[in-house]
Design an enzyme around this catalytic site. Sequence first.
Site, PDB file in Angstrom:
ATOM      1  N   ARG A  87       0.827 -11.555  -0.681  1.00 22.41           N
ATOM      2  CA  ARG A  87       1.692 -10.972  -1.712  1.00 22.41           C
ATOM      3  C   ARG A  87       1.531  -9.463  -1.795  1.00 22.41           C
ATOM      4  NH1 ARG A  87       4.916 -14.349  -1.079  1.00 22.41           N
ATOM      5  NH2 ARG A  87       4.926 -16.290  -2.226  1.00 22.41           N
ATOM      6  N   GLU A  90       3.578  -8.079   0.821  1.00 25.31           N
ATOM      7  CA  GLU A  90       4.969  -8.174   0.379  1.00 25.31           C
ATOM      8  C   GLU A  90       5.298  -7.063  -0.618  1.00 25.31           C
ATOM      9  OE1 GLU A  90       7.959 -11.666  -1.150  1.00 25.31           O
ATOM     10  OE2 GLU A  90       5.895 -11.729  -1.848  1.00 25.31           O
ATOM     11  N   SER A 113      -5.915   8.850  -3.317  1.00 22.20           N
ATOM     12  CA  SER A 113      -7.193   8.595  -2.659  1.00 22.20           C
ATOM     13  C   SER A 113      -7.603   7.138  -2.798  1.00 22.20           C
ATOM     14  CB  SER A 113      -8.284   9.478  -3.272  1.00 22.20           C
ATOM     15  OG  SER A 113      -9.540   9.165  -2.719  1.00 22.20           O
TER      16      SER A 113
END
Length: 146
Positions: A87, A90, A113
């Site tokens: 996920r 995704e 960062s």
Amino acid sequence: MNKVEMTEEIILAKKNLDISWEEIAAKVGLAPVFLTSACLGMNSLKEEYAKKLCEVLELSDEIAILLQEYPMKNWDKTIPNDPVIYRFYEIVGVYGETIKEIIGEKFGDGIMSAIDFSMDIDKEKNPAGDRVKITMNGKFLPYKSW
């Protein structure tokens, strides 16, 4: 012993003691996300935290030494099959360019960062179904011209 074997011993000790990452982190004095990452071999701990972790989990000094070694931050570059990790791929696939655009508008040309960074993972109660709340906080690093 190597970092993989270290992680296996830490996970086994955690399981045997029936203790959560949050409980361990509170006893050691570190954030749960960072401590877990170090236990999984992706970050190193300072000596005091490594020793404290080994006290909490009843582990050997050898583990404390390995926890202090700088990690080789390397991971499998293929898209993972694990649904939770997938996920995130995704999310970056769908929203990555949007995130980059909005960071650019608000901060200028640069990056967030992953070294000067923190992350919190919380459970948010919701009548429609509990929510996962992830907060990432990283220092903005502008690109330089030379």
